[in-house]
Design an enzyme around this catalytic site. Structure first.
Site, PDB file in Angstrom:
ATOM      1  N   HIS A   1     -10.137  12.244  -0.340  1.00 44.85           N
ATOM      2  CA  HIS A   1      -9.924  11.267  -1.357  1.00 44.85           C
ATOM      3  C   HIS A   1     -10.146  11.811  -2.542  1.00 44.85           C
ATOM      4  CE1 HIS A   1     -10.141   7.492  -3.702  1.00 44.85           C
ATOM      5  NE2 HIS A   1      -9.783   6.980  -2.495  1.00 44.85           N
TER       6      HIS A   1
ATOM      7  N   GLU B   1      -8.918   3.633  -5.585  1.00 45.34           N
ATOM      8  CA  GLU B   1      -7.616   4.038  -6.305  1.00 45.34           C
ATOM      9  C   GLU B   1      -7.275   2.934  -6.871  1.00 45.34           C
ATOM     10  OE1 GLU B   1      -5.798   7.362  -3.540  1.00 45.34           O
ATOM     11  OE2 GLU B   1      -6.110   5.395  -2.150  1.00 45.34           O
TER      12      GLU B   1
ATOM     13  N   PHE C   1       0.864  -1.129  -0.077  1.00 41.04           N
ATOM     14  CA  PHE C   1      -0.065  -0.003   0.203  1.00 41.04           C
ATOM     15  C   PHE C   1       0.819   1.259   0.058  1.00 41.04           C
ATOM     16  CE2 PHE C   1      -4.564   0.369   1.294  1.00 41.04           C
ATOM     17  CZ  PHE C   1      -5.145  -0.571   0.327  1.00 41.04           C
TER      18      PHE C   1
ATOM     19  N   LEU D   1     -16.767   6.661  -3.418  1.00 42.45           N
ATOM     20  CA  LEU D   1     -15.519   6.428  -4.136  1.00 42.45           C
ATOM     21  C   LEU D   1     -15.564   5.623  -5.209  1.00 42.45           C
ATOM     22  CD1 LEU D   1     -13.300   5.977  -0.954  1.00 42.45           C
ATOM     23  CD2 LEU D   1     -13.883   8.071  -2.077  1.00 42.45           C
TER      24      LEU D   1
ATOM     25  N   GLN E   1      -8.841  13.922   5.707  1.00 44.93           N
ATOM     26  CA  GLN E   1      -8.302  13.563   4.550  1.00 44.93           C
ATOM     27  C   GLN E   1      -9.114  13.624   3.282  1.00 44.93           C
ATOM     28  OE1 GLN E   1      -7.108   9.127   4.179  1.00 44.93           O
ATOM     29  NE2 GLN E   1      -5.143   9.929   3.585  1.00 44.93           N
TER      30      GLN E   1
ATOM     31  N   ARG F   1      -2.281  10.552  -2.472  1.00 45.74           N
ATOM     32  CA  ARG F   1      -3.710  10.941  -2.325  1.00 45.74           C
ATOM     33  C   ARG F   1      -3.914  12.179  -2.123  1.00 45.74           C
ATOM     34  NH1 ARG F   1      -7.300   7.325   1.900  1.00 45.74           N
ATOM     35  NH2 ARG F   1      -7.030   5.776   0.313  1.00 45.74           N
TER      36      ARG F   1
ATOM     37  N   HIS G   1     -13.135  12.353   3.307  1.00 45.60           N
ATOM     38  CA  HIS G   1     -12.829  10.786   3.331  1.00 45.60           C
ATOM     39  C   HIS G   1     -12.882  10.297   4.679  1.00 45.60           C
ATOM     40  CE1 HIS G   1     -12.172   6.651   2.454  1.00 45.60           C
ATOM     41  NE2 HIS G   1     -10.902   6.691   2.347  1.00 45.60           N
TER      42      HIS G   1
ATOM     43  N   ARG H   1      -3.155  10.048   6.879  1.00 47.03           N
ATOM     44  CA  ARG H   1      -3.370   8.614   7.017  1.00 47.03           C
ATOM     45  C   ARG H   1      -2.913   7.393   6.089  1.00 47.03           C
ATOM     46  NH1 ARG H   1      -7.563   4.694   6.102  1.00 47.03           N
ATOM     47  NH2 ARG H   1      -8.579   6.076   4.846  1.00 47.03           N
TER      48      ARG H   1
END
Length: 566
Positions: free
Chosen positions: A228, A245, A112, A242, A226, A276, A341, A376
């Protein structure tokens, strides 16, 4: 007895720990537990198991977390979560969760963004849903009583100590008075106060923030939210949903209304695989400077990819767009815009056990703060709720068992009862839903991806007007239930969360991670502090402990070659 408010992953994990410790527990949620926000998490859950990369360690996981937090995360919290992560996975396995595995039986782990090693365990692209199902199953085995459709309106406090909560049943309005030795708050964050958000309607409205603050607790870093990069724009009732990604990770291209592949101007090396926060800022800038689509977005195009790739690698994205817009993404681009987000700030808690300023009150999950700082890492939030669900459940159990007496307050209970009575009697001219929309418009316009002093002050002025209008609301439950009363309390929560966010965003005069100030574009070392807010004392600057040497020595830029960075 311990009361858990919120039946997502954090609340259920705490309830399970309490039940396993032999303590009476009751979990309540305003949504059905099967439909909690945790179920939406797709990507995975982080733990330095070293099943794929033997060099990985909890220290490296902590280093990556602190580095990406722009040094605003609490090092003690990061250490507790990363050290406890392997046990969190063990717990899920013990409860029967089926992780993706390698051929030899090892738990499979993938990269990730901004993780040095492969440490994200997963279950397809529905990890959160599988975790939620696993926790529900374990809670049922332990006969944990879980009440869906209960709206908690106020925590009951006497002399700085919580003694329960008050609320009502969403179906018929029946009042609920719950006496408890301790309360664990796990009712989510505040991202629903923006117009576009990945949260569903009527969740993450800031309930945790309001309940905690009105009980006497404080908030930490509410301005750190955050965004997105890829939320859909329509239909309006699903705005912000969403687009994974993975669409960019598989080779999706971002273009503005002029057809330009604009990421070349913002991150020419990584392009669409950039972080992001950087992709969200790039999209925001294109829209703000007039190069956005007619509906105020940008285009995300995967139609050049082989149809088979889309159907096997992006099945959820394909089905979502077909269901919501009748859009075939194998043929046409998707119109997207940045969407609120995740609340990286939240209720102020102690790192050891997530206790608050109020004796007997704890906060966990997205309701709490300390781990994420100004950015995050994907996969860390699912692990956080497991680790602190267990630790805080144990702490609340010990606290409950230590009590020899627990004073209550008739006046606190009467005040909570009168609050509901007052709203039910309200027959003003103002529509609750319209005021909720006004707050979302204000936050989107003045406290979105990019902020500045003029806009934040304008936002506070607009909020003051909305708060004045809130004094003249009308509340009208009907045969369908008491949702209108719930919306009125959601509105109260949204207003408090918006004020905290605007005031803290005004105070943080720098650009750091998710917090972009166009009038203060540089990171300011002196502002490497947490901003702690309350309506009575305003904002205080709280210093952050030093990072231990065994972790700081591992903090470095992580290569993103060929990886989607989060």
């Amino acid at each position: 007895m311990v009361l858990v408010i919120g039946t997502g992953g954090a609340g259920l994990r705490a309830a399970i720990e309490l039940a396993e410790a032999g303590v009476d527990v009751l979990a309540v949620g305003k949504r059905p537990k099967e439909d909690a926000h945790t179920a939406l998490a797709a990507g995975g859950i982080n733990a330095a198991l070293a099943t794929m990369d033997p060099e990985d360690s909890w220290q490296q996981h902590a280093a990556d977390t602190l580095k990406e937090s722009y040094l605003l995360a609490d090092p003690r919290t990061a250490q507790i979560v990363t050290q406890g992560a392997a046990r969190g996975i063990d717990d899920l396995e013990r409860y029967g969760m089926a992780f993706a595995r390698e051929e030899d039986g090892r738990i499979s782990q993938r990269f990730f963004g901004a993780h040095k090693f492969r440490r994200t365990a997963f279950a397809g692209d529905y990890t959160g849903l599988e975790i939620q199902r696993t926790l529900i199953r374990r809670a049922e085995q332990l006969a944990v009583p879980v009440l869906d459709g209960v709206y908690i309106t106020r925590l009951l406090v006497h002399d700085g100590t919580v003694f329960g909560a008050y609320g009502f049943d969403l179906r018929d309005g029946t009042r609920c008075l719950i006496h408890a030795d301790a309360v664990i708050l796990a009712a989510g964050g505040h991202t629903r106060i923006w117009r576009r958000t990945s949260s569903r309607r009527d969740e993450n409205t800031g309930d945790s923030f309001r309940l905690a603050v009105e009980a006497g607790a404080r908030l930490r870093d509410p301005e750190l939210v955050q965004f997105h990069p890829s939320g859909i724009i329509e239909p309006e009732n699903a705005a912000g949903t969403l687009v994974s990604e993975a669409a960019r990770g598989e080779g999706g291209i971002l273009r503005n209304a002029l057809g330009e592949r604009f990421m070349a101007h913002y991150d020419p090396d990584r392009m669409e695989l950039s972080t992001r926060d950087r992709v969200a800022l790039a999209s925001y800038t294109e829209i703000k400077e007039g190069r956005g689509t007619p509906k105020g977005g940008v285009w995300l195009d995967v139609s050049h990819l082989p149809r088979q790739t889309i159907m096997t690698r992006l099945p959820r994205v394909y089905q979502t767009l077909l269901d919501l817009q009748m859009l075939d993404i194998t043929r046409e681009p998707i119109e997207i815009a940045p969407t609120a987000h995740y609340s990286m700030g939240g209720v102020w808690v102690r790192p050891e056990d997530h206790s608050t300023d109020v004796r007997g009150l704890y906060a966990i999950g997205e309701a709490s703060s300390g781990l994420h700082g100004a950015n995050r890492l994907g996969g860390n939030s699912l692990m956080e709720l497991l680790v602190f669900g267990r630790i805080t459940g144990r702490a609340a159990a010990a606290y409950s068992q230590s009590l020899t007496a627990h004073p209550r307050s008739a006046s606190a209970t009467a005040h909570a009862r009168a609050e509901i009575d007052g709203l039910l009697a309200a027959d003003g001219r103002e529509n609750v839903r319209a005021l909720q929309r006004a707050i979302r418009d204000t936050m989107t316009e003045h406290a979105g991806v990019v902020r500045d002093e003029e806009g934040l002050l304008a936002g506070l002025a607009e909020l003051a007007e909305i708060e004045k209008r809130m004094e003249d609301v009308g509340v009208h439950p009907d045969i369908a239930g008491y949702q209108d009363l719930a919306h009125a309390f959601d509105l109260k929560s949204a207003a408090l969360a918006a004020r905290a966010t605007l005031e803290a965003a005004l105070e943080r005069r720098e650009t750091r991670g998710c917090h972009n100030r166009s009038d203060y574009p540089d990171l300011v070392p002196a502002l490497r502090v947490n901003l702690v807010w309350s309506p009575t004392s305003g904002i205080t600057h709280e210093s952050i402990p030093a990072v231990p040497d065994e972790i700081s020595s591992l903090m470095e830029e992580v290569s993103t070659d060929g990886k989607l960075a989060e």
